[in-house]
Enzyme design. Structure first.
Site, PDB file in Angstrom:
ATOM      1  N   ASP A   1       0.998  -1.177   0.228  1.00 50.67           N
ATOM      2  CA  ASP A   1      -0.033   0.230  -0.070  1.00 50.67           C
ATOM      3  C   ASP A   1       0.929   1.117  -0.103  1.00 50.67           C
ATOM      4  OD1 ASP A   1       0.758   0.257   2.658  1.00 50.67           O
ATOM      5  OD2 ASP A   1      -1.177   0.419   3.500  1.00 50.67           O
TER       6      ASP A   1
ATOM      7  N   HIS B   1       6.726 -31.068  10.277  1.00 55.02           N
ATOM      8  CA  HIS B   1       6.343 -29.741   9.897  1.00 55.02           C
ATOM      9  C   HIS B   1       5.207 -29.879   8.693  1.00 55.02           C
ATOM     10  CE1 HIS B   1       9.094 -27.675  12.355  1.00 55.02           C
ATOM     11  NE2 HIS B   1      10.201 -28.195  11.666  1.00 55.02           N
TER      12      HIS B   1
ATOM     13  N   THR C   1       2.723  -1.439   8.933  1.00 53.34           N
ATOM     14  CA  THR C   1       3.122  -2.250   9.925  1.00 53.34           C
ATOM     15  C   THR C   1       3.312  -3.596   9.270  1.00 53.34           C
ATOM     16  OG1 THR C   1       0.793  -2.864  10.206  1.00 53.34           O
ATOM     17  CG2 THR C   1       1.711  -1.056  11.671  1.00 53.34           C
TER      18      THR C   1
ATOM     19  N   CYS D   1       3.312  -3.207   3.953  1.00 56.08           N
ATOM     20  CA  CYS D   1       2.213  -1.872   4.480  1.00 56.08           C
ATOM     21  C   CYS D   1       2.911  -1.393   5.547  1.00 56.08           C
ATOM     22  CB  CYS D   1       0.957  -2.272   4.707  1.00 56.08           C
ATOM     23  SG  CYS D   1       0.592  -3.253   6.066  1.00 56.08           S
TER      24      CYS D   1
ATOM     25  N   HIS E   1      10.010 -24.281   8.849  1.00 58.93           N
ATOM     26  CA  HIS E   1       8.948 -24.681   9.510  1.00 58.93           C
ATOM     27  C   HIS E   1       7.683 -24.658   8.798  1.00 58.93           C
ATOM     28  CE1 HIS E   1      11.448 -24.782  13.563  1.00 58.93           C
ATOM     29  NE2 HIS E   1      12.268 -25.086  12.524  1.00 58.93           N
TER      30      HIS E   1
HETATM   31  C1  RB5 Z   1      -1.809   2.909   6.400  1.00 62.16           C
HETATM   32  O1  RB5 Z   1      -2.137   4.111   7.220  1.00 62.16           O
HETATM   33  C2  RB5 Z   1      -1.597   1.815   7.324  1.00 62.16           C
HETATM   34  O2  RB5 Z   1      -2.703   1.574   8.063  1.00 62.16           O
HETATM   35  C3  RB5 Z   1      -1.352   0.419   6.841  1.00 62.16           C
HETATM   36  O3  RB5 Z   1      -0.309   0.494   6.072  1.00 62.16           O
HETATM   37  C4  RB5 Z   1      -1.026  -0.669   7.622  1.00 62.16           C
HETATM   38  O4  RB5 Z   1      -0.101  -0.507   8.398  1.00 62.16           O
HETATM   39  C5  RB5 Z   1      -2.193  -1.592   8.175  1.00 62.16           C
HETATM   40  O5  RB5 Z   1      -1.904  -2.393   8.702  1.00 62.16           O
END
Ligand code: RB5
Length: 142
Positions: free
Chosen positions: A7, A133, A66, A64, A97
């Protein structure tokens, strides 16, 4: 073929990833996003997951902010084992694994140097093929 998806939060890091894969001579297919304009990460998580279950690509890289939203999304697709990694130990272990087929990264969590090491570890580590596994992976799909 490696499927790529991110994203807006992962866009800048994905440009580094693409350059790195090119330097390594690895082929990829980019499922977007293609700019830093705000988008919804499930679109890209699903696109990469579907590319893998359809057989179009063997592995995927998702990024993304996080790494959480996009990996949770991918893991809802049957046959996908997406591992959110912030360290190389986890990237190696999840290949050995879990036979994970996607590595997910948080661009706001790891720097580009570590991210590329995690990706290399993920791509270069084979599945152990150990019976225990295999059994556990099969149990995931029950
Ligand atoms: C976008 O702002 C953020 O929410 C996305 O990149 C991600 O971290 C979502 O899990």
């Amino acid at each position: 073929m490696i499927a790529l998806g991110c994203d807006h939060g992962g866009y800048a890091l994905m440009q580094d990833v693409k350059k790195h894969l090119e330097e390594r001579g690895l082929e990829y297919k980019d499922y977007g996003t293609y700019s830093e304009a705000s988008v919804d990460y499930p679109i890209y998580g699903k696109a990469v997951a579907n590319a893998i279950v359809s057989g179009e690509c063997e592995k995927g890289i998702l990024i993304c902010g996080t790494g959480i939203g996009i990996s949770v999304t991918a893991n809802k697709v049957k046959g996908i084992r997406a591992a959110l990694c912030s360290d190389c130990f986890s990237a190696k272990a999840t290949r050995e694994h879990n036979n994970s087929n996607i590595v997910a990264l948080g661009a706001r969590v790891v720097g580009p140097g570590l991210a590329l090491q995690i990706i290399d570890t993920f791509l270069d580590t084979p599945f152990s093929n150990d019976e225990r596994h295999i059994r556990r992976i099969e149990q995931m799909e029950d």
